[in-house]
Design a protein around this motif. Structure first.
Motif, PDB file in Angstrom:
ATOM      1  N   ILE A 186       1.194   9.669   8.308  1.00 25.52           N
ATOM      2  CA  ILE A 186       1.727   8.327   8.070  1.00 25.52           C
ATOM      3  C   ILE A 186       3.240   8.394   7.901  1.00 25.52           C
ATOM      4  O   ILE A 186       3.979   7.633   8.528  1.00 25.52           O
ATOM      5  CB  ILE A 186       1.071   7.679   6.830  1.00 25.52           C
ATOM      6  CG1 ILE A 186      -0.422   7.487   7.042  1.00 25.52           C
ATOM      7  CG2 ILE A 186       1.758   6.356   6.475  1.00 25.52           C
ATOM      8  CD1 ILE A 186      -0.780   6.557   8.172  1.00 25.52           C
ATOM      9  N   LYS A 187       3.702   9.307   7.065  1.00 19.33           N
ATOM     10  CA  LYS A 187       5.140   9.411   6.797  1.00 19.33           C
ATOM     11  C   LYS A 187       5.938   9.802   8.040  1.00 19.33           C
ATOM     12  O   LYS A 187       7.081   9.395   8.193  1.00 19.33           O
ATOM     13  CB  LYS A 187       5.391  10.422   5.680  1.00 19.33           C
ATOM     14  CG  LYS A 187       4.942   9.916   4.329  1.00 19.33           C
ATOM     15  CD  LYS A 187       5.182  10.945   3.251  1.00 19.33           C
ATOM     16  CE  LYS A 187       4.790  10.434   1.892  1.00 19.33           C
ATOM     17  NZ  LYS A 187       5.008  11.445   0.841  1.00 19.33           N
ATOM     18  N   ASN A 188       5.326  10.579   8.927  1.00 25.73           N
ATOM     19  CA  ASN A 188       6.029  11.027  10.133  1.00 25.73           C
ATOM     20  C   ASN A 188       5.919  10.055  11.300  1.00 25.73           C
ATOM     21  O   ASN A 188       6.784  10.041  12.173  1.00 25.73           O
ATOM     22  CB  ASN A 188       5.512  12.398  10.574  1.00 25.73           C
ATOM     23  CG  ASN A 188       5.881  13.495   9.607  1.00 25.73           C
ATOM     24  OD1 ASN A 188       6.894  13.418   8.919  1.00 25.73           O
ATOM     25  ND2 ASN A 188       5.054  14.519   9.536  1.00 25.73           N
TER      26      ASN A 188
ATOM     27  N   PRO B  30       8.062  -0.468   7.172  1.00 26.58           N
ATOM     28  CA  PRO B  30       7.967  -0.029   5.772  1.00 26.58           C
ATOM     29  C   PRO B  30       8.667  -1.009   4.832  1.00 26.58           C
ATOM     30  O   PRO B  30       9.539  -1.770   5.238  1.00 26.58           O
ATOM     31  CB  PRO B  30       8.705   1.303   5.785  1.00 26.58           C
ATOM     32  CG  PRO B  30       9.758   1.103   6.822  1.00 26.58           C
ATOM     33  CD  PRO B  30       9.118   0.233   7.884  1.00 26.58           C
ATOM     34  N   GLN B  31       8.272  -0.971   3.592  1.00 21.11           N
ATOM     35  CA  GLN B  31       8.949  -1.687   2.518  1.00 21.11           C
ATOM     36  C   GLN B  31       9.376  -0.637   1.511  1.00 21.11           C
ATOM     37  O   GLN B  31       8.536   0.111   1.014  1.00 21.11           O
ATOM     38  CB  GLN B  31       8.000  -2.683   1.840  1.00 21.11           C
ATOM     39  CG  GLN B  31       7.459  -3.737   2.772  1.00 21.11           C
ATOM     40  CD  GLN B  31       8.552  -4.659   3.260  1.00 21.11           C
ATOM     41  OE1 GLN B  31       9.336  -5.164   2.479  1.00 21.11           O
ATOM     42  NE2 GLN B  31       8.600  -4.866   4.553  1.00 21.11           N
ATOM     43  N   LYS B  32      10.664  -0.558   1.257  1.00 19.80           N
ATOM     44  CA  LYS B  32      11.150   0.407   0.284  1.00 19.80           C
ATOM     45  C   LYS B  32      11.144  -0.246  -1.100  1.00 19.80           C
ATOM     46  O   LYS B  32      11.637  -1.352  -1.276  1.00 19.80           O
ATOM     47  CB  LYS B  32      12.562   0.862   0.615  1.00 19.80           C
ATOM     48  CG  LYS B  32      12.659   1.631   1.920  1.00 19.80           C
ATOM     49  CD  LYS B  32      12.042   2.982   1.800  1.00 19.80           C
ATOM     50  CE  LYS B  32      13.143   3.974   1.602  1.00 19.80           C
ATOM     51  NZ  LYS B  32      12.745   5.340   1.544  1.00 19.80           N
ATOM     52  N   VAL B  33      10.570   0.448  -2.065  1.00 21.94           N
ATOM     53  CA  VAL B  33      10.593   0.029  -3.465  1.00 21.94           C
ATOM     54  C   VAL B  33      11.344   1.133  -4.196  1.00 21.94           C
ATOM     55  O   VAL B  33      10.769   2.163  -4.537  1.00 21.94           O
ATOM     56  CB  VAL B  33       9.164  -0.153  -4.027  1.00 21.94           C
ATOM     57  CG1 VAL B  33       9.223  -0.579  -5.478  1.00 21.94           C
ATOM     58  CG2 VAL B  33       8.375  -1.140  -3.185  1.00 21.94           C
ATOM     59  N   GLY B  34      12.643   0.916  -4.350  1.00 16.87           N
ATOM     60  CA  GLY B  34      13.495   1.997  -4.844  1.00 16.87           C
ATOM     61  C   GLY B  34      13.521   3.090  -3.797  1.00 16.87           C
ATOM     62  O   GLY B  34      13.832   2.856  -2.640  1.00 16.87           O
ATOM     63  N   ARG B  35      13.118   4.293  -4.183  1.00 10.48           N
ATOM     64  CA  ARG B  35      13.032   5.397  -3.223  1.00 10.48           C
ATOM     65  C   ARG B  35      11.637   5.525  -2.627  1.00 10.48           C
ATOM     66  O   ARG B  35      11.411   6.372  -1.782  1.00 10.48           O
ATOM     67  CB  ARG B  35      13.395   6.707  -3.914  1.00 10.48           C
ATOM     68  CG  ARG B  35      14.830   6.767  -4.372  1.00 10.48           C
ATOM     69  CD  ARG B  35      15.168   8.128  -4.899  1.00 10.48           C
ATOM     70  NE  ARG B  35      14.176   8.594  -5.880  1.00 10.48           N
ATOM     71  CZ  ARG B  35      14.085   9.845  -6.311  1.00 10.48           C
ATOM     72  NH1 ARG B  35      14.923  10.739  -5.875  1.00 10.48           N
ATOM     73  NH2 ARG B  35      13.184  10.184  -7.189  1.00 10.48           N
TER      74      ARG B  35
ATOM     75  N   LEU C 228       0.835  -1.188   0.000  1.00  6.45           N
ATOM     76  CA  LEU C 228       0.000   0.000   0.000  1.00  6.45           C
ATOM     77  C   LEU C 228       0.875   1.245   0.000  1.00  6.45           C
ATOM     78  O   LEU C 228       1.929   1.275   0.639  1.00  6.45           O
ATOM     79  CB  LEU C 228      -0.881   0.025   1.257  1.00  6.45           C
ATOM     80  CG  LEU C 228      -1.776  -1.174   1.493  1.00  6.45           C
ATOM     81  CD1 LEU C 228      -2.436  -1.073   2.859  1.00  6.45           C
ATOM     82  CD2 LEU C 228      -2.823  -1.284   0.410  1.00  6.45           C
ATOM     83  N   THR C 229       0.415   2.273  -0.681  1.00  2.04           N
ATOM     84  CA  THR C 229       1.120   3.550  -0.657  1.00  2.04           C
ATOM     85  C   THR C 229       0.794   4.267   0.653  1.00  2.04           C
ATOM     86  O   THR C 229      -0.204   3.941   1.310  1.00  2.04           O
ATOM     87  CB  THR C 229       0.679   4.444  -1.833  1.00  2.04           C
ATOM     88  OG1 THR C 229      -0.696   4.765  -1.659  1.00  2.04           O
ATOM     89  CG2 THR C 229       0.901   3.760  -3.171  1.00  2.04           C
ATOM     90  N   PRO C 230       1.608   5.251   1.028  1.00  2.00           N
ATOM     91  CA  PRO C 230       1.262   6.039   2.221  1.00  2.00           C
ATOM     92  C   PRO C 230      -0.116   6.691   2.104  1.00  2.00           C
ATOM     93  O   PRO C 230      -0.842   6.801   3.089  1.00  2.00           O
ATOM     94  CB  PRO C 230       2.370   7.086   2.301  1.00  2.00           C
ATOM     95  CG  PRO C 230       3.543   6.415   1.651  1.00  2.00           C
ATOM     96  CD  PRO C 230       2.947   5.599   0.536  1.00  2.00           C
ATOM     97  N   ALA C 231      -0.508   7.101   0.899  1.00  2.00           N
ATOM     98  CA  ALA C 231      -1.824   7.712   0.694  1.00  2.00           C
ATOM     99  C   ALA C 231      -2.944   6.701   0.967  1.00  2.00           C
ATOM    100  O   ALA C 231      -3.967   7.050   1.578  1.00  2.00           O
ATOM    101  CB  ALA C 231      -1.936   8.257  -0.723  1.00  2.00           C
TER     102      ALA C 231
ATOM    103  N   PHE D  39       3.864   0.008   2.374  1.00  2.00           N
ATOM    104  CA  PHE D  39       3.564  -0.746   3.577  1.00  2.00           C
ATOM    105  C   PHE D  39       2.795  -1.996   3.203  1.00  2.00           C
ATOM    106  O   PHE D  39       1.891  -1.938   2.364  1.00  2.00           O
ATOM    107  CB  PHE D  39       2.711   0.093   4.547  1.00  2.00           C
ATOM    108  CG  PHE D  39       3.377   1.362   4.967  1.00  2.00           C
ATOM    109  CD1 PHE D  39       4.273   1.366   6.019  1.00  2.00           C
ATOM    110  CD2 PHE D  39       3.134   2.555   4.304  1.00  2.00           C
ATOM    111  CE1 PHE D  39       4.902   2.534   6.413  1.00  2.00           C
ATOM    112  CE2 PHE D  39       3.760   3.726   4.686  1.00  2.00           C
ATOM    113  CZ  PHE D  39       4.645   3.717   5.743  1.00  2.00           C
ATOM    114  N   ARG D  40       3.134  -3.122   3.822  1.00  2.00           N
ATOM    115  CA  ARG D  40       2.365  -4.348   3.598  1.00  2.00           C
ATOM    116  C   ARG D  40       1.029  -4.220   4.305  1.00  2.00           C
ATOM    117  O   ARG D  40       0.948  -3.767   5.445  1.00  2.00           O
ATOM    118  CB  ARG D  40       3.099  -5.558   4.152  1.00  2.00           C
ATOM    119  CG  ARG D  40       4.212  -6.033   3.282  1.00  2.00           C
ATOM    120  CD  ARG D  40       4.661  -7.415   3.732  1.00  2.00           C
ATOM    121  NE  ARG D  40       5.790  -7.823   2.945  1.00  2.00           N
ATOM    122  CZ  ARG D  40       6.919  -8.279   3.462  1.00  2.00           C
ATOM    123  NH1 ARG D  40       7.056  -8.418   4.752  1.00  2.00           N
ATOM    124  NH2 ARG D  40       7.905  -8.627   2.674  1.00  2.00           N
TER     125      ARG D  40
END
Length: 82
Positions: free
Chosen positions: A48-50, A59-64, A32-35, A68-69
């Motif tokens: 979410i980001k903070n 978190p799961q990083k996909v490149g930059r 899932l994206t942060p949005a 989130f699972r």
């Protein structure tokens, strides 16, 4: 390894996901994206980001990109709100 399939079943969680199917207990491996997480938790994307580290959501990083699972978000909700 493929993620577990989504199946309609009353044994699983009480909230429906997309297309009327039910999420297997513990969630899926869908990213899932942060949005999307923000919309689900009804908070802003910046929250979410903070706060994901403080909340213990891995978190799961996909490149930059930050992802989130789905199952990690479900685990957070179950541990925090039962």
């Amino acid at each position: 390894m493929d993620p577990p399939p989504r199946v309609p079943c009353e044994i699983l969680l009480s909230s429906p996901t997309q297309k009327g199917f039910w999420m297997p207990q513990g969630g899926s491996y869908r990213l899932l994206t942060p949005a999307e997480v923000a919309q689900w938790l009804q908070v802003s994307e910046m929250t979410i980001k903070n706060k994901y580290r403080a909340w213990g959501i891995r978190p799961q990083k996909v490149g930059r990109l930050l992802r989130f699972r789905e199952r990690d978000v479900v685990a957070y909700l179950e541990s925090k709100y039962g």
